[in-house]
Write an enzyme that holds these catalytic residues in place. Sequence first.
Site, mmCIF file in Angstrom:
data_model
loop_
_atom_site.group_PDB
_atom_site.id
_atom_site.type_symbol
_atom_site.label_atom_id
_atom_site.label_comp_id
_atom_site.label_asym_id
_atom_site.label_seq_id
_atom_site.Cartn_x
_atom_site.Cartn_y
_atom_site.Cartn_z
ATOM 1 N N ARG A 1 0.933 -1.257 0.155
ATOM 2 C CA ARG A 1 -0.108 0.082 0.236
ATOM 3 C C ARG A 1 0.882 1.518 0.141
ATOM 4 O O ARG A 1 0.746 2.011 -0.685
ATOM 5 C CB ARG A 1 -0.766 0.038 1.142
ATOM 6 C CG ARG A 1 -1.659 1.395 1.418
ATOM 7 C CD ARG A 1 -2.714 1.443 2.642
ATOM 8 N NE ARG A 1 -3.396 2.810 2.405
ATOM 9 C CZ ARG A 1 -4.215 3.039 3.299
ATOM 10 N NH1 ARG A 1 -4.803 2.041 4.107
ATOM 11 N NH2 ARG A 1 -4.814 4.324 3.346
ATOM 12 N N ASP B 1 -18.257 0.237 3.245
ATOM 13 C CA ASP B 1 -18.680 0.919 4.219
ATOM 14 C C ASP B 1 -18.499 2.606 4.193
ATOM 15 O O ASP B 1 -19.190 3.140 5.104
ATOM 16 C CB ASP B 1 -17.782 0.608 5.359
ATOM 17 C CG ASP B 1 -16.416 1.102 5.457
ATOM 18 O OD1 ASP B 1 -15.988 1.633 4.473
ATOM 19 O OD2 ASP B 1 -15.855 1.149 6.728
ATOM 20 N N TYR C 1 -14.876 10.190 -1.992
ATOM 21 C CA TYR C 1 -13.563 9.930 -2.629
ATOM 22 C C TYR C 1 -13.557 10.524 -3.805
ATOM 23 O O TYR C 1 -12.510 10.406 -4.681
ATOM 24 C CB TYR C 1 -13.824 8.190 -2.853
ATOM 25 C CG TYR C 1 -13.323 7.397 -1.866
ATOM 26 C CD1 TYR C 1 -12.096 7.071 -1.965
ATOM 27 C CD2 TYR C 1 -14.047 7.136 -0.830
ATOM 28 C CE1 TYR C 1 -11.398 6.284 -0.861
ATOM 29 C CE2 TYR C 1 -13.512 6.136 0.246
ATOM 30 C CZ TYR C 1 -12.267 5.825 0.420
ATOM 31 O OH TYR C 1 -11.831 5.079 1.248
#
Length: 449
Positions: A98, A175, A272
């Site tokens: 990541r 979520d 987002y």
Amino acid sequence: MLNTELEKSSVVIAGGGSTYTPGIILMLLEHLDRFPLRKIKFYDNDPQRQKVIADACEIMIHKKHPEIEFLATCDPEEAFTDVDFVMAHIRVGKYKMRELDEKIPLKYGVVGQETCGPGGIAYGMRSIQGVLELVDYMEKYSPDAWLLNYSNPAAIVAEATRRLRPKSKILNICDMPISIENNMLKILGYEKRSDIITQYYGLNHFGWWYGVRSRDGKDLMPELKKHVKEMGYFIPSDADEAKQHGDSSWNETYRMAKDIYAIDPDTLPNTYLKYYLLPDTVVKHSDINYTRANQVMDTREKEVFTACREIAKNNAFEGHELSLDEHASYIVDLATALKFNTYARMLLIVENNGVIENFDKTAMVEVPCLVTSSGPQPLSVGTIPTFQKGMMEEQAAVEKLVVDAWMEGSYQKLWQAIALSKTVPSVTVAKQILDDLYEVNKEYWPELK
């Protein structure tokens, strides 16, 4: 009080070594009255990491509910035999990868984020095989089970499973809309998500609310729009909260919603969208030497593993710092609806197939569904505006190209996917990012030609 009349389920948590697993266990134990369990299993391919989490969770389970059988294993047959639900939250490559997903794009002045832009594409190329393996294990050992996948990036995983495992009983869920809706509740002064009915459409991490009403029919959009126009989804009283979607970086994300909202005041945006509509601002405020991955490794990773070791050492969970993961309550909502045919209304990622009339029928869209024992029944959205349709078509094409690249081992298709992302300024930059990402992902990606 536990409901002893409901049939008990057996679940396996795939990703047993995740730092989110203890919170999910506490959440499952909190909701046994509506989703009773007879067995909980953990599955992970990292035995050392899983053992730390599992030792603590076993104590939690057996101290509170000794009647529930517990098993942690790295053997797929043991894990997936005799289960009703697979709850999957795996991270292929862990936080080490990541960190690279975030820092490599930033080197070229491009958004570095784990699910959006080039970082999300790199993560998706790693995740596809991992999720397909879970589907195959489930179908081999418990063919009647459901796989509830909340592994990221859900959009790419959903497109891959649609094409490569089209008959599988897998549902992809997220979520993030739940977190935003929880903030909406606070803004409006309501207590439970069931107090409001929301209308939403989009792709995963890429969508808009176009309606929010109370149970008695009151239009709540004007009040929400007023707040979002001024402060985004930020709530001042939340400023000092230190939880998954409430720390300082998330508060800033909630604030930025007002800038995204400004481009289309008829809808309320998923947070987002800042990565696609405000990429220059995001990059400007990013630190290439210390990204979100570093923050998580220095806080949540250390804190959860320390707490789990203490619980195992003391053989007691009283006084621990682990908290129930309320954001994961949607997992229980979904499993309960599938098990007991409740027709719960939930946002799920499903094949469009005409739900959004003026959009690709094969695209995996995130829309409200009624969940029954036979699966989700998507609710019609109708037609969507040109602005949202155009953005969604571009992003859906990115996701399809990523899956093409994975299936075909195609360097060209992956280059096209990165170049098409709204976060990337040119094909030249896209190629530079791709070459760097490919170099560090050779252990995880298919060989590209």
